[in-house]
Scaffold this motif. Structure first.
Motif, PDB file in Angstrom:
ATOM      1  N   PRO A  79      34.039  36.954  34.150  1.00 30.20           N
ATOM      2  CA  PRO A  79      33.722  37.947  35.239  1.00 30.20           C
ATOM      3  C   PRO A  79      34.939  38.360  36.004  1.00 30.20           C
ATOM      4  CG  PRO A  79      32.311  36.126  34.874  1.00 30.20           C
ATOM      5  CD  PRO A  79      33.545  35.897  34.056  1.00 30.20           C
ATOM      6  N   ILE A  80      35.806  37.556  36.205  1.00 28.89           N
ATOM      7  CA  ILE A  80      37.111  37.711  37.106  1.00 28.89           C
ATOM      8  C   ILE A  80      37.992  38.951  36.502  1.00 28.89           C
ATOM      9  CG2 ILE A  80      39.102  36.932  37.925  1.00 28.89           C
ATOM     10  CD1 ILE A  80      37.529  34.254  38.222  1.00 28.89           C
ATOM     11  N   ILE A  81      38.200  38.873  35.256  1.00 29.40           N
ATOM     12  CA  ILE A  81      38.655  39.883  34.607  1.00 29.40           C
ATOM     13  C   ILE A  81      38.115  41.281  34.490  1.00 29.40           C
ATOM     14  CG2 ILE A  81      39.859  40.528  32.358  1.00 29.40           C
ATOM     15  CD1 ILE A  81      41.348  38.161  33.651  1.00 29.40           C
ATOM     16  N   GLN A  82      36.753  41.006  34.285  1.00 23.77           N
ATOM     17  CA  GLN A  82      35.996  42.276  34.522  1.00 23.77           C
ATOM     18  C   GLN A  82      36.106  43.084  35.461  1.00 23.77           C
ATOM     19  OE1 GLN A  82      32.417  40.805  32.684  1.00 23.77           O
ATOM     20  NE2 GLN A  82      33.154  40.454  30.554  1.00 23.77           N
ATOM     21  N   VAL A 131      55.080  28.084  19.189  1.00 22.93           N
ATOM     22  CA  VAL A 131      54.494  29.192  20.082  1.00 22.93           C
ATOM     23  C   VAL A 131      52.872  28.517  20.357  1.00 22.93           C
ATOM     24  CG1 VAL A 131      52.953  31.509  20.084  1.00 22.93           C
ATOM     25  CG2 VAL A 131      55.266  31.166  18.686  1.00 22.93           C
ATOM     26  N   GLU A 132      52.483  28.407  21.707  1.00 18.46           N
ATOM     27  CA  GLU A 132      51.252  27.956  22.326  1.00 18.46           C
ATOM     28  C   GLU A 132      50.717  29.413  22.924  1.00 18.46           C
ATOM     29  OE1 GLU A 132      50.821  24.325  24.237  1.00 18.46           O
ATOM     30  OE2 GLU A 132      53.166  24.656  24.173  1.00 18.46           O
ATOM     31  N   LEU A 133      49.439  29.638  22.366  1.00 17.52           N
ATOM     32  CA  LEU A 133      48.416  30.770  23.188  1.00 17.52           C
ATOM     33  C   LEU A 133      47.283  30.245  23.665  1.00 17.52           C
ATOM     34  CD1 LEU A 133      48.038  33.830  23.235  1.00 17.52           C
ATOM     35  CD2 LEU A 133      46.846  33.535  21.016  1.00 17.52           C
ATOM     36  N   ARG A 134      47.174  30.732  24.914  1.00 18.90           N
ATOM     37  CA  ARG A 134      45.962  30.277  25.561  1.00 18.90           C
ATOM     38  C   ARG A 134      45.518  31.537  26.476  1.00 18.90           C
ATOM     39  NH1 ARG A 134      44.951  24.925  27.191  1.00 18.90           N
ATOM     40  NH2 ARG A 134      45.954  23.260  25.750  1.00 18.90           N
ATOM     41  N   VAL A 135      44.246  31.350  27.118  1.00 15.86           N
ATOM     42  CA  VAL A 135      43.492  32.345  27.749  1.00 15.86           C
ATOM     43  C   VAL A 135      43.142  31.716  29.082  1.00 15.86           C
ATOM     44  CG1 VAL A 135      42.909  33.733  25.955  1.00 15.86           C
ATOM     45  CG2 VAL A 135      41.499  31.971  26.737  1.00 15.86           C
ATOM     46  N   HIS A 136      43.023  32.524  30.183  1.00 19.28           N
ATOM     47  CA  HIS A 136      42.598  31.847  31.504  1.00 19.28           C
ATOM     48  C   HIS A 136      41.515  32.890  32.261  1.00 19.28           C
ATOM     49  CE1 HIS A 136      44.747  34.874  33.937  1.00 19.28           C
ATOM     50  NE2 HIS A 136      45.623  34.963  33.060  1.00 19.28           N
ATOM     51  N   ASP A 137      40.987  32.374  33.097  1.00 21.49           N
ATOM     52  CA  ASP A 137      40.186  33.321  33.899  1.00 21.49           C
ATOM     53  C   ASP A 137      40.248  33.010  35.323  1.00 21.49           C
ATOM     54  OD1 ASP A 137      39.157  30.649  34.294  1.00 21.49           O
ATOM     55  OD2 ASP A 137      36.944  31.210  33.638  1.00 21.49           O
ATOM     56  N   THR A 138      41.582  33.090  35.581  1.00 23.34           N
ATOM     57  CA  THR A 138      41.992  33.139  37.020  1.00 23.34           C
ATOM     58  C   THR A 138      42.331  34.652  37.604  1.00 23.34           C
ATOM     59  OG1 THR A 138      44.478  32.800  36.680  1.00 23.34           O
ATOM     60  CG2 THR A 138      43.067  30.833  37.022  1.00 23.34           C
ATOM     61  N   THR A 139      42.237  34.709  38.734  1.00 32.33           N
ATOM     62  CA  THR A 139      42.634  36.109  39.442  1.00 32.33           C
ATOM     63  C   THR A 139      43.917  36.301  39.030  1.00 32.33           C
ATOM     64  OG1 THR A 139      41.079  35.913  41.076  1.00 32.33           O
ATOM     65  CG2 THR A 139      42.894  37.407  41.487  1.00 32.33           C
ATOM     66  N   LEU A 140      44.109  37.440  38.465  1.00 35.15           N
ATOM     67  CA  LEU A 140      45.406  37.999  38.143  1.00 35.15           C
ATOM     68  C   LEU A 140      46.150  38.808  39.271  1.00 35.15           C
ATOM     69  CD1 LEU A 140      44.853  39.521  34.825  1.00 35.15           C
ATOM     70  CD2 LEU A 140      45.804  37.425  35.120  1.00 35.15           C
ATOM     71  N   TYR A 141      47.273  37.914  39.869  1.00 34.55           N
ATOM     72  CA  TYR A 141      48.151  38.500  40.903  1.00 34.55           C
ATOM     73  C   TYR A 141      49.337  39.253  40.495  1.00 34.55           C
ATOM     74  CZ  TYR A 141      45.084  35.307  43.854  1.00 34.55           C
ATOM     75  OH  TYR A 141      44.059  35.081  44.493  1.00 34.55           O
ATOM     76  N   ASN A 142      49.625  38.940  39.286  1.00 33.26           N
ATOM     77  CA  ASN A 142      50.976  39.413  38.509  1.00 33.26           C
ATOM     78  C   ASN A 142      51.129  39.130  37.083  1.00 33.26           C
ATOM     79  OD1 ASN A 142      52.410  36.940  38.373  1.00 33.26           O
ATOM     80  ND2 ASN A 142      52.202  36.808  40.575  1.00 33.26           N
ATOM     81  N   SER A 143      51.812  39.897  36.678  1.00 37.51           N
ATOM     82  CA  SER A 143      52.057  39.665  35.246  1.00 37.51           C
ATOM     83  C   SER A 143      53.676  39.106  34.969  1.00 37.51           C
ATOM     84  CB  SER A 143      52.019  40.597  34.035  1.00 37.51           C
ATOM     85  OG  SER A 143      50.806  41.184  34.144  1.00 37.51           O
TER      86      SER A 143
END
Length: 115
Positions: free
Chosen positions: A11-14, A46-58
């Motif tokens: 929901p945060i990304i959305q 290579v490690e790949l992960r996902v998160h659901d935190t608020t994105l302040y930057n890339s």
């Protein structure tokens, strides 16, 4: 190499898509990025992960260089400022962003893993 992507189902990304008046664009970008990066996981480096935190930057980091795309409320990332940082001393701006990445990495999960 560690790759950390936003979880398109979060929901945060959305919410970010709505804030940027971009609709489902952010979710779509997350899904497409995951699709393209997933084959890299076959490499032992290579490690790949996902998160659901608020994105302040890339952030994009290589050795002592970091590119930071600072997100601005209501603006698509491509229109926001980009900073090129070099790691020149301890506890500088580079380390601040690196510490932020580590904090999100610690609460991230493998794609498809339950929250």
């Amino acid at each position: 190499m560690r790759i950390l992507l936003g979880d398109a189902d979060s929901p945060i990304i959305q919410s970010r898509g709505a804030e940027e008046l971009f609709g489902h664009g952010i979710e779509s970008r997350c899904r497409v990025a995951l699709m393209h990066y997933r084959p890299l996981v076959a490499s032992s480096n290579v490690e790949l992960r996902v998160h659901d935190t608020t994105l302040y930057n890339s952030m994009f980091v290589g050795d002592d260089h970091m590119i930071v795309n600072a997100h601005v409320f209501g603006m698509n990332a491509y229109g926001a400022p980009v900073y090129h940082l070099r790691h020149m001393r301890e506890e500088g701006l580079f380390d601040t962003y690196a510490t932020s990445f580590e904090a999100v990495w610690k609460q991230s999960r493998l794609p498809g893993e339950e929250r």
